[in-house]
Design a protein around this motif. Structure first.
Motif, short mmCIF file in Angstrom:
data_model
loop_
_atom_site.label_atom_id
_atom_site.label_comp_id
_atom_site.label_asym_id
_atom_site.label_seq_id
_atom_site.Cartn_x
_atom_site.Cartn_y
_atom_site.Cartn_z
N GLU A 92 0.84 -1.21 0.00
CA GLU A 92 0.00 0.00 0.00
C GLU A 92 0.87 1.25 0.00
N ASP A 93 1.95 1.24 0.82
CA ASP A 93 2.86 2.38 0.86
C ASP A 93 3.53 2.58 -0.50
N GLU A 96 1.01 4.01 -2.94
CA GLU A 96 0.77 5.43 -2.65
C GLU A 96 1.93 6.28 -3.15
N ASP A 97 3.17 5.82 -2.91
CA ASP A 97 4.34 6.54 -3.42
C ASP A 97 4.31 6.62 -4.94
N LEU A 99 1.68 6.39 -6.91
CA LEU A 99 0.59 7.26 -7.36
C LEU A 99 0.95 8.74 -7.21
N THR A 100 1.56 9.08 -6.09
CA THR A 100 1.91 10.49 -5.89
C THR A 100 3.01 10.93 -6.85
#
Length: 195
Positions: A92-93, A96-97, A99-100
């Motif tokens: 998940e981390d 998220e990284d 995606l950002t």
């Protein structure tokens, strides 16, 4: 009774006493036998119960072993679950990284969508051309087997149609390349603006 009192008794009293003592002795003997029988029954019951208790102890030990095995399995599964939870959190981390760091602006998405639509158009034209080519091959094979009058005019018409389609495809491809080049330029400008 004392010994002196016994000497003073008559024979008949002594016989009576002896008879009473014999009856009491017989009764006591019967009570003793009954008590021994009851004792034997109690001992049998105790042995039977002891056997059952031993069987239960064996069964309890077996069940305890199974319970210990299940506890070990639960601990193992718990460790695996913790590992999986940790892995999910890491993924998940990472997501998220990613995606950002990979955000795409709406204008770029629009240009990409337009390019995809144009590509679909190219593929449709290519599919039509392939279908016409296969149809032409079938017609040629059929013509070789059964020549038809006026086939030369049909062939000339078909060649003209194919040439027109090729010219349309060339024009479409040129237009597509211009769009892709413009899209790449706008993407480059957007990246420069972001920097």
């Amino acid at each position: 009774m004392t010994e002196k009192e016994l000497h003073k008794l008559r024979r008949q009293d002594l016989l009576q006493l002896l008879l009473t003592a014999g009856r009491e002795s017989a009764e006591l003997q019967m009570q003793l036998e009954e008590t021994e029988k009851e004792l034997a029954l109690v001992k049998d019951n105790n042995e039977r119960l002891k056997g059952k208790l031993d069987d239960k102890d064996v069964q309890i030990d077996r069940l305890k072993g199974k319970l210990d095995d299940k506890d070990a399995l639960i601990e193992k599964l718990k460790a695996r679950l913790d590992h999986k939870d940790s892995r999910i959190k890491d993924l998940e981390d990472t997501l998220e990284d990613w995606l950002t760091s990979r955000r795409i602006e709406l204008t770029e998405a629009g240009n990409i969508a337009e390019a995809a639509l144009r590509l679909n158009g190219i593929f449709e034209v290519a599919q039509q051309a392939a279908e016409q080519y296969i149809e032409n091959l079938k017609m040629m094979a059929e013509h070789r087997e059964h020549p038809e009058p006026g086939i030369d005019e049909k062939a000339a018409s078909f060649r003209k149609k194919k040439e027109d389609e090729r010219l349309d495809n060339d024009a479409f491809e040129a237009e597509y390349r211009a769009v892709v080049a413009g899209s790449a330029e706008s993407a480059g400008k957007t990246e420069e603006a972001q920097k």
